[in-house]
Design a protein around this motif. Structure first.
Motif, PDB file in Angstrom:
ATOM      1  N   GLU A  77       0.468  -0.646   0.228  1.00 35.14           N
ATOM      2  CA  GLU A  77      -0.140  -0.068  -0.064  1.00 35.14           C
ATOM      3  C   GLU A  77       1.329   1.108   0.067  1.00 35.14           C
ATOM      4  OE1 GLU A  77      -2.896   1.810   2.555  1.00 35.14           O
ATOM      5  OE2 GLU A  77      -3.222  -0.170   2.568  1.00 35.14           O
ATOM      6  N   ARG A  78       1.684   1.541   1.168  1.00 43.78           N
ATOM      7  CA  ARG A  78       3.048   2.894   0.878  1.00 43.78           C
ATOM      8  C   ARG A  78       4.093   1.572   0.445  1.00 43.78           C
ATOM      9  NH1 ARG A  78       1.536   5.439   5.743  1.00 43.78           N
ATOM     10  NH2 ARG A  78       2.424   7.340   4.829  1.00 43.78           N
ATOM     11  N   ILE A  79       4.821   2.363  -0.682  1.00 43.89           N
ATOM     12  CA  ILE A  79       5.999   1.734  -1.579  1.00 43.89           C
ATOM     13  C   ILE A  79       7.215   1.972   0.364  1.00 43.89           C
ATOM     14  CG2 ILE A  79       7.881   1.265  -3.106  1.00 43.89           C
ATOM     15  CD1 ILE A  79       5.084   1.408  -4.770  1.00 43.89           C
ATOM     16  N   GLY A  80       7.046   3.276   0.108  1.00 41.87           N
ATOM     17  CA  GLY A  80       8.309   3.995   0.646  1.00 41.87           C
ATOM     18  C   GLY A  80       8.780   3.168   2.064  1.00 41.87           C
ATOM     19  N   MET A  81       7.386   3.289   2.818  1.00 37.62           N
ATOM     20  CA  MET A  81       7.365   2.225   4.307  1.00 37.62           C
ATOM     21  C   MET A  81       7.906   1.013   4.171  1.00 37.62           C
ATOM     22  SD  MET A  81       6.158   4.782   6.014  1.00 37.62           S
ATOM     23  CE  MET A  81       5.829   4.121   8.077  1.00 37.62           C
TER      24      MET A  81
ATOM     25  N   PRO B 120      12.128   5.148   8.584  1.00 35.86           N
ATOM     26  CA  PRO B 120      10.792   5.642   7.743  1.00 35.86           C
ATOM     27  C   PRO B 120      11.314   6.689   7.197  1.00 35.86           C
ATOM     28  CG  PRO B 120       9.884   4.645   9.602  1.00 35.86           C
ATOM     29  CD  PRO B 120      11.153   4.373  10.126  1.00 35.86           C
TER      30      PRO B 120
ATOM     31  N   LYS C  97      10.499   9.745  -0.147  1.00 40.59           N
ATOM     32  CA  LYS C  97       9.950   8.777  -1.598  1.00 40.59           C
ATOM     33  C   LYS C  97       9.520  10.652  -2.684  1.00 40.59           C
ATOM     34  CE  LYS C  97       5.058   9.702   0.250  1.00 40.59           C
ATOM     35  NZ  LYS C  97       4.146   9.064   0.786  1.00 40.59           N
TER      36      LYS C  97
ATOM     37  N   SER D 274       8.785   8.966   3.673  1.00 39.32           N
ATOM     38  CA  SER D 274       7.857   7.789   3.131  1.00 39.32           C
ATOM     39  C   SER D 274       6.683   8.163   3.787  1.00 39.32           C
ATOM     40  CB  SER D 274       8.825   6.692   3.592  1.00 39.32           C
ATOM     41  OG  SER D 274       8.699   5.911   4.646  1.00 39.32           O
ATOM     42  N   GLY D 275       6.660   8.190   4.445  1.00 36.69           N
ATOM     43  CA  GLY D 275       5.357   8.233   5.804  1.00 36.69           C
ATOM     44  C   GLY D 275       4.291   9.141   5.653  1.00 36.69           C
TER      45      GLY D 275
ATOM     46  N   SER E 162       2.421  12.642   3.962  1.00 33.59           N
ATOM     47  CA  SER E 162       1.609  13.462   2.895  1.00 33.59           C
ATOM     48  C   SER E 162       2.115  14.935   2.252  1.00 33.59           C
ATOM     49  CB  SER E 162       0.280  13.006   3.082  1.00 33.59           C
ATOM     50  OG  SER E 162       0.175  12.137   3.720  1.00 33.59           O
TER      51      SER E 162
END
Length: 156
Positions: A29-33, A43, A48, A65-66, A68
């Motif tokens: 769902e969250r590639i960077g995480m 993280p 990202k 990465s976490g 927004s």
């Protein structure tokens, strides 16, 4: 591990970096995480790459990465009025990279880059190297310099 346009760009510029391959999960769902977890990294320092459009012009944002993006802050960072996420097919065509492997380094077309200001004080950050399942670690000041990027508050 094959060289990417991103790693070649950094090598040509004389920037020191380390490579960190991991098992890419296309269903994450969250590639960077997922990358941070796979590599055992904090993280907050795994960044990202997000492609955006500011007043219709392409730009690149690099954030933890976490996090927004705040579109209001993105617009301000690039001295624009409105910002929006770039559609994935357009981002892939512009950068020459696949979603999940987009790097700010070695993009097919150079665009303005902003890096989250809180990330540039870290001793080292990890950013996609231009290939799914491959991060590179480097000093964020080197990333700022080689990308001619600005450090700006970008998080929502």
């Amino acid at each position: 591990m094959a060289a990417t346009r991103g790693t070649m760009m950094l090598a040509r510029a004389g920037i020191a970096f380390t490579l960190h391959p991991y098992d890419y999960d296309p269903g994450a769902e969250r590639i960077g995480m997922a990358a941070a977890e796979a590599l055992g990294l904090n993280p907050s320092f795994v960044l990202k790459t997000l492609m955006v459009e500011v007043d219709g012009r392409p730009a690149c944002c690099v954030i933890p990465s976490g996090g927004s993006l705040s579109m209001k802050r993105v617009a301000a960072a690039f001295h624009g009025r409105q910002a929006a996420m770039m559609p994935p097919p357009k981002a892939e065509k512009l950068t020459g990279y696949h979603v999940g492997g987009i790097s700010p380094f070695g993009s097919r077309r150079a665009v303005p880059v902003a890096i989250e200001v809180a990330s540039v004080t870290a001793p080292k950050v990890w950013i996609n190297a231009g290939q799914r399942g491959l991060l590179l670690g480097l000093d964020p000041s080197d990333a700022l310099r080689v990308l001619a990027a600005v450090a700006a508050p970008l998080l929502a």
